[in-house]
Write a protein that holds these residues in place. Structure first.
Motif, PDB file in Angstrom:
ATOM      1  N   LYS A 231     -65.116  -8.921 144.069  1.00 28.46           N
ATOM      2  CA  LYS A 231     -65.320 -10.374 144.164  1.00 28.46           C
ATOM      3  C   LYS A 231     -66.506 -10.780 143.291  1.00 28.46           C
ATOM      4  N   ALA A 232     -66.605 -12.106 143.072  1.00 25.23           N
ATOM      5  CA  ALA A 232     -67.690 -12.645 142.247  1.00 25.23           C
ATOM      6  C   ALA A 232     -67.761 -11.928 140.892  1.00 25.23           C
ATOM      7  N   ASP A 233     -66.574 -11.824 140.259  1.00 25.79           N
ATOM      8  CA  ASP A 233     -66.465 -11.178 138.951  1.00 25.79           C
ATOM      9  C   ASP A 233     -67.117  -9.792 138.946  1.00 25.79           C
ATOM     10  N   ALA A 234     -66.687  -8.999 139.936  1.00 26.37           N
ATOM     11  CA  ALA A 234     -67.228  -7.648 140.090  1.00 26.37           C
ATOM     12  C   ALA A 234     -68.761  -7.686 140.139  1.00 26.37           C
ATOM     13  N   TYR A 235     -69.264  -8.539 141.042  1.00 26.27           N
ATOM     14  CA  TYR A 235     -70.712  -8.658 141.292  1.00 26.27           C
ATOM     15  C   TYR A 235     -71.478  -8.944 140.003  1.00 26.27           C
ATOM     16  N   GLY A 236     -70.821  -9.719 139.114  1.00 21.43           N
ATOM     17  CA  GLY A 236     -71.512 -10.107 137.890  1.00 21.43           C
ATOM     18  C   GLY A 236     -71.280  -9.169 136.718  1.00 21.43           C
ATOM     19  N   ILE A 237     -70.684  -8.011 136.981  1.00 21.48           N
ATOM     20  CA  ILE A 237     -70.442  -7.021 135.924  1.00 21.48           C
ATOM     21  C   ILE A 237     -69.269  -7.452 135.043  1.00 21.48           C
ATOM     22  N   GLY A 238     -68.335  -8.197 135.631  1.00 23.68           N
ATOM     23  CA  GLY A 238     -67.124  -8.610 134.909  1.00 23.68           C
ATOM     24  C   GLY A 238     -65.929  -7.776 135.356  1.00 23.68           C
ATOM     25  N   VAL A 239     -64.933  -8.462 135.907  1.00 27.08           N
ATOM     26  CA  VAL A 239     -63.706  -7.784 136.341  1.00 27.08           C
ATOM     27  C   VAL A 239     -63.061  -7.044 135.174  1.00 27.08           C
ATOM     28  N   ALA A 240     -63.077  -7.674 134.003  1.00 25.46           N
ATOM     29  CA  ALA A 240     -62.425  -7.070 132.831  1.00 25.46           C
ATOM     30  C   ALA A 240     -63.099  -5.758 132.441  1.00 25.46           C
ATOM     31  N   ASN A 241     -64.401  -5.644 132.723  1.00 19.76           N
ATOM     32  CA  ASN A 241     -65.116  -4.405 132.403  1.00 19.76           C
ATOM     33  C   ASN A 241     -64.971  -3.378 133.510  1.00 19.76           C
ATOM     34  N   ALA A 242     -65.092  -3.856 134.749  1.00 22.17           N
ATOM     35  CA  ALA A 242     -65.207  -2.919 135.866  1.00 22.17           C
ATOM     36  C   ALA A 242     -63.858  -2.355 136.310  1.00 22.17           C
ATOM     37  N   VAL A 243     -62.843  -3.228 136.415  1.00 25.80           N
ATOM     38  CA  VAL A 243     -61.605  -2.778 137.065  1.00 25.80           C
ATOM     39  C   VAL A 243     -60.899  -1.658 136.295  1.00 25.80           C
TER      40      VAL A 243
ATOM     41  N   VAL B 252     -57.836 -14.214 141.708  1.00 25.07           N
ATOM     42  CA  VAL B 252     -56.674 -13.327 141.646  1.00 25.07           C
ATOM     43  C   VAL B 252     -56.108 -13.199 140.229  1.00 25.07           C
ATOM     44  N   THR B 253     -55.986 -14.331 139.533  1.00 28.28           N
ATOM     45  CA  THR B 253     -55.296 -14.308 138.237  1.00 28.28           C
ATOM     46  C   THR B 253     -55.981 -13.346 137.261  1.00 28.28           C
ATOM     47  N   ASP B 254     -57.301 -13.434 137.185  1.00 31.07           N
ATOM     48  CA  ASP B 254     -58.060 -12.507 136.332  1.00 31.07           C
ATOM     49  C   ASP B 254     -57.805 -11.062 136.713  1.00 31.07           C
ATOM     50  N   LEU B 255     -57.882 -10.820 138.005  1.00 29.28           N
ATOM     51  CA  LEU B 255     -57.760  -9.441 138.489  1.00 29.28           C
ATOM     52  C   LEU B 255     -56.379  -8.868 138.182  1.00 29.28           C
ATOM     53  N   LEU B 256     -55.350  -9.725 138.227  1.00 27.55           N
ATOM     54  CA  LEU B 256     -53.988  -9.226 137.996  1.00 27.55           C
ATOM     55  C   LEU B 256     -53.757  -8.783 136.552  1.00 27.55           C
TER      56      LEU B 256
END
Ligand code: PLP
Length: 348
Positions: free
Chosen positions: A39-51, A70-74
């Protein structure tokens, strides 16, 4: 239009540390599997970087708070791997969940009814065992609506896992009691700090967030968790101060002797909040450069006497060892991460 030039703020992400932290938390979870709060864009790290890094490490469940996340994460995770903690608060949320195939957490009878009225399907369920924030009150567990849900993971959330509090054990016991009254496939209780409380808290799946990104909420985790976020800011200008010159808004610092100061591209709009004023220091290699005066929106000024070879355009490290930075600033480790601003160039 031409590409913008490189930014004057950068956040280097240590992917190996992130993957290593997930693996450590998964190992400490014993026979349970670790998921990841992103959540919160992977705690500020960025979902695109972390996931992608977390998936590669083996993580298969990702928690966000909002439907808007959700959309970003998908882009990086499959729908059946995505869980939305806030649950549905209106029929549009239910429709979106069913369209995308992500799982809501049902937190109340109201949400259970919404979900069932919208067609239902597999969901997770949060029961409240004492945090009194979000989650089904224990008194509602026997309601017929709850019996109609297809609960994949039954979860609860610890209120004081970062402390040696009797509340931890009380919540664990109540969770086990309540779990016996509701059909479900898996159980989940522990956040990062909860994992450190021991195997009795891990159940089937754990939900670390903070510690994935380098946070150390309990000393037991210190040896296993490494710093992930390494922020840096560029020097915009060097200047010589004479005795009596003051620095910044409200002139809260006055030079007592001749000194060299550097103006740095970092301010409270970037998450370097005003509580750092007079407490923080940036670094140039080993040299420590204390902050002078107040933090402004886009700039801070540092004393650079310790780095006589510093030049305009050089990069300074923002010390971001989270337990230390939290001690120094008075911010929580969570706040330190989640306030890191959008002007940082995030890169691995
Ligand atoms: C944010 C959150 C987590 C992760 O907690 P950390 O303390 O960051 O490890 C786990 N579970 C729930 C329900 C959360 O909201």
């Amino acid at each position: 239009m031409s590409e913008p030039p490189p930014r004057s703020l950068r956040l280097r992400l240590d992917r190996e540390a992130l993957a290593g932290n997930w693996r450590a938390l998964d190992r400490l979870s014993g026979s349970a599997r670790a998921g990841a709060a992103v959540k919160a864009d992977a705690y500020g790290i960025g979902v695109a970087n972390a996931v992608p890094v977390l998936r590669e490490a083996g993580c298969e469940t990702f928690y966000v708070a909002h439907w808007s996340e959700v959309t970003d994460l998908l882009e990086y995770a499959a729908p059946e791997q995505v869980v939305v903690l806030h649950g549905p608060i209106g029929p549009d949320d239910v429709a979106f969940a069913r369209e995308t195939g992500v799982r809501p957490v049902i937190n109340s009878l109201y949400q259970a009814r919404l979900w069932l009225d919208g067609g239902g399907g597999r969901c997770d369920m949060m029961v409240d065992t004492g945090i009194n924030r979000l989650g089904l009150p224990p008194g509602d567990v026997g309601d017929a609506l709850v019996g109609r849900l297809e609960i994949e993971t039954l979860m609860s959330h610890l209120a004081s896992a970062d402390e040696d509090s009797a509340q931890n054990e009380a919540q664990r016991r109540l969770f086990e009691d309540l779990a016996q009254q509701m059909p479900h496939r898996r159980r989940s209780l522990a956040n990062s700090a909860g994992i450190a409380l021991g195997r009795g808290y891990a159940f089937d799946i754990t939900r670390p967030g903070l510690s994935l990104y380098g946070g150390v909420p309990r000393p037991e985790l210190a040896g296993d968790i490494r710093q992930v976020a390494h922020p840096q800011a560029a020097v915009l200008q060097l200047r010589d101060l004479s005795p009596g010159d003051s620095v910044g808004y409200n002139a809260t610092y006055t030079a007592e002797r001749k000194m060299r100061a550097a103006t740095v591209s970092l301010g409270y709009a970037d998450g370097f909040l005003r509580c750092w004023s007079g407490k923080g220091a940036l670094r140039f290699g080993e040299a420590v450069l204390p902050l002078l005066g107040l933090v402004s929106m886009d700039m801070v000024v540092v004393d650079c006497r310790a780095a006589p070879d510093l030049r305009e355009g050089d990069w300074l490290d923002i010390p971001y060892d989270l337990p230390q930075a939290a001690d120094r600033s008075g911010l929580s480790q969570y706040e330190l991460l989640t306030t890191l601003g959008r002007r940082f160039q995030r890169s691995a």
